[in-house]
Enzyme design. Structure first.
Site, short mmCIF file in Angstrom:
data_model
loop_
_atom_site.label_atom_id
_atom_site.label_comp_id
_atom_site.label_asym_id
_atom_site.label_seq_id
_atom_site.Cartn_x
_atom_site.Cartn_y
_atom_site.Cartn_z
N ALA C 274 12.95 5.63 -16.30
CA ALA C 274 11.64 5.44 -16.94
C ALA C 274 10.87 6.75 -17.04
CB ALA C 274 10.81 4.37 -16.21
N LYS C 275 11.61 7.84 -17.14
CA LYS C 275 10.97 9.13 -17.41
C LYS C 275 10.97 9.40 -18.92
CE LYS C 275 12.46 10.80 -12.90
NZ LYS C 275 13.51 11.54 -12.17
#
Lengths: 310, 310, 310, 310
Positions: C274-275
């Site tokens: 989730a970067k």
């Protein structure tokens, strides 16, 4: 000098294999032989202080025990780590694991709560436990002090980790300092920041330099063993600047040199900066550290035992 | 599945080391474990025909004996080589050597009559002996035939080489055919051309395909073990096109894939071309073949012995 | 879709050249076209906050003005830098230079007082001036405050640098924050440490996270443009973790992915953490940033002008 | 000499961009500037015979027209190609194409009848047309002669290809010989072999050397422009052995040097073998040829025009 051909016998020890590579003495075979020989000499030399720097997924990739055992055996005097390797060491001490053999897409992994590092996988539930445990530890640390150097901070955390398999725990036990100049840039750093939203706890970024400098000035000789590049590589070399540089260094990397990145820089470059002495012994091995480093350690330990007549 | 951490003990055998890497199972450690295991299975499987392809300085780099021994032990059924590796095999059989530990510049080496391949060195006086010997052999071959396929040409040369250490000699002894589609592009090719200035001797470039095709069609299963890229890599895979591709393959390379070069191409790509079967087992190890291949061979032979209870 | 062949005309503009590469659309040609197109869109999109991360010798390598001009033109909103690039920016503002075309050995360079980064050279006399100037600045900063976040520290330094060519100066002028989580690991860090031997000045390692988090939460969309790996790459991506990741990213690197190092990690990996958002647009260009980035910037700026009808 | 910083202006021509890189003069920026400048000088120099060697997917990757145009303009005197690039040139002349933007797995591609080279795709229906057309041509060739050198064979094929976009056709038109020592190892070779199952047509593997040698001896100066490694790279250099080596060379590659492979070998190594003269000018650019070569050609042609005052 003539190149001899390697001879392979089933059942040969790792050192016997590496010594065959030494008979060739060229290309990668020559590099790993020279690196293993140098490592064995460094381990045997009481006068050499050994800095080990680790960047890249060394703990997740299966090298945790090797690094811990080297520290436990007194073969590493200073550890310089990326923040991530410390996070992953703690993650395992807190009950988490690293996983393999997944074939989901990155989108699917994200929805499953799994993070990917190459073909290594992590679970967010493990990180949730990490978060709970580390926030308790941070509270206890903050209860005692409101400002620490990064090394002190890692030591304090280690004092709360009662896991003989842990690198941080073992380093504490053996009085091996751990430096992590980029500690903020990992899950541990993220937790620290969240904690400081409502609590007072300052890490002094430059605070470790005095202590590290004392170690360097107090060493007759310094050797750097460098896995991967990044901040840990540079810090390991640059911290020796004021004494004219390391006396020897080994690096294991797959990065290349032409674009000027530090990770791929040849160790020889460090001589120009007085980060390695002009007469220093420097060996680079081009390859994947999860193959090269265990091989080199197995070979070097066997060589040390052989020298001792064990 | 959880990643376990490797454990290193001094004196461990090469297979024990590789099995520790298998406990990790990720990154390079996982790759070399899977490659070693596959190689051991291929060696043990009577039904698999093993193609070994070699490009890059494998013979000069110290792998001559390993390759020769694999052939002698019956573990290689077909050898596909760059012309240069055959030239260097002959060079040594004719009394020449390969050398190391020079630090002259390329200009100085040229004036000294030395050629450089990385940190491997050759002497022109060795090549002069090579030229004399090979021209005598060419005369004898031309005395018998005026046109040959490349494989036949190599076999004929091998018949004049009475050196048990020679790859070509050993391959002849064991009836292992050697293919070298790019044979012209090496010192042996140069000598052949010079000879044909005043003599009749034609190598039929396409002549080997019929024989190679018969081998492929006559094999229950085919495996390709690929060191380096180039023509040998492609030839090893493409020769299996008409039967739907190889059943398994291992490659060792430092080349990368993004620019589309064959050397760095992932083995999986071969599936799209029916050069590897869809269900084939394929393992790539990223690294220097002079480290990776000896390690893999030592591990696989030990694994085979262990299976057999030797 | 069919691949078209590129057409080269002498005098073609950079964008025309890149558009020809886009006609091919494959291998590196396709990558640089897609990266250029994405960069142009990001520059034109008022809603996107652009993070530029720089690691490796970008300032010494000749990219200082390009980075400064992008900031000055409002095309970079946040700069994340290695400490070294900031040191080298200051070195030039203080009158120093970077040099080329030396052929001395590293030992000779050391004795001449020259440091080497690939084929880039520095002079110790330039660093001596750097030391004098920076110590004066540090005194002035310490006169006002005894603890700062790293970003504040860089801003304070920038306030003492009156050089329109300076990245730090220009960033100050344009209110572009500069983050450098590893700032300690460079000559600037070394000077800071020496200064703190006798003075009080603490850099709070975790202090920037609050501010950076505010920027991320305050942005409709975030894009990361990533030159080189290291801490800056990870920080640029990880700082977007709490909002589900960046909306788009471009990286330029020569590092490879197989050994799991961050520098070589594919951008897609960031999705699992989730970067990077699952629907994010991600383009990696494999190559030397001193070729790829100027080309991409020239092409993107021309594309933006063309869109605007300039 | 001081490094200057590059300045980017939207709308700048490719040469203007490259000249900015020349102001820096270091890392990749310096390499591409020097390569472009050298290429322009080679093109302008009437006394230099230019060898262009191509390996890797240059034709499929979109460089077909650039190579064809260089030949047509008289800027290439000798072409040395992998067999595959010739096959792909013919495939397009026979009505086939190369494709992009597929995301199927290699197993799916195989079932769809598509072959993959990186992110380039081919269709088996295009290859079926190729087979029909080439077998007719082979019949016609075999009707006239039963043995040819490889170069003659390619010329004969070219005489049956009436496509101005074709590299082979254009080379014929301009009397530029094409050498392909590894021609057997591609679809064209496979078709030749199938044809020879029932027909007589022998390619003499060593037959081209005499002609190639005459070209080298007949040239005042020789330059090699090398895209990718493999047999074409070595052949381009080694064919100049008897005259002491090439006078200049440019190579574009992503391969690295440490494992000793030819593809990654530095051009300087060729000096030790007298494949490049000691005083030769040699430039290596590290990068993807589909980016670097079009850029270099655009820059060099513009430079040539500028010199001429066009």
């Amino acid at each position: 000098m003539k190149i001899e051909h390697m001879n392979i016998e089933p059942g040969m020890t790792t050192l016997q294999l590496i010594e065959e590579m030494g008979k060739s003495g060229v290309l990668g075979a020559g590099r790993i032989y020279r690196a293993t020989k140098l490592l064995a000499e460094l381990i045997s030399d009481e006068e050499t202080t050994i800095f080990l720097s680790i960047a890249g997924p060394m703990v997740p990739g299966g090298l945790r025990k090797i690094i811990r055992d080297l520290i436990d055996a007194g073969h590493v005097d200073v550890l310089i780590s990326s923040g991530a390797n410390l996070t992953h060491d703690l993650l395992e001490s807190f009950g988490g694991s690293h996983y393999r053999d997944h074939d989901e897409t990155d989108e699917e992994l994200c929805q499953m709560g799994m993070g990917r590092i190459g073909d290594i996988y992590t679970k967010s539930e493990d990180f949730e436990i990490f978060e709970k445990k580390i926030s308790t530890i941070l509270e206890e640390i903050a209860g005692k002090r409101d400002q620490l150097n990064i090394r002190e901070f890692i030591t304090e955390i280690g004092n709360h980790v009662d896991d003989p398999e842990s690198i941080i725990h073992t380093a504490n036990k053996k009085n091996v300092p751990i430096y992590a100049p980029g500690i903020i840039d990992c899950m541990l750093g993220l937790q620290l920041w969240m904690f400081t939203q409502e609590n007072q706890l300052t890490l002094d970024a430059a605070g470790d330099m005095h202590e590290l400098s004392d170690i360097v000035f107090g060493s007759k000789k310094v050797a750097a063993v460098i896995l991967g590049g990044g901040l840990p590589k540079h810090y390991a070399l640059a911290s020796n600047l004021l004494t004219g540089g390391v006396d020897s260094a080994i690096q294991v990397t797959l990065d290349r040199s032409e674009a000027g990145s530090l990770g791929g820089a040849p160790l020889e470059e460090a001589k120009s900066w007085a980060k390695a002495k002009c007469e220093s012994r420097l060996v680079s091995v081009i390859g994947d550290a999860t193959i090269i480093f265990p091989m080199m350690v197995a070979g070097a330990l066997e060589m040390v035992n052989k020298e001792k007549g064990v």
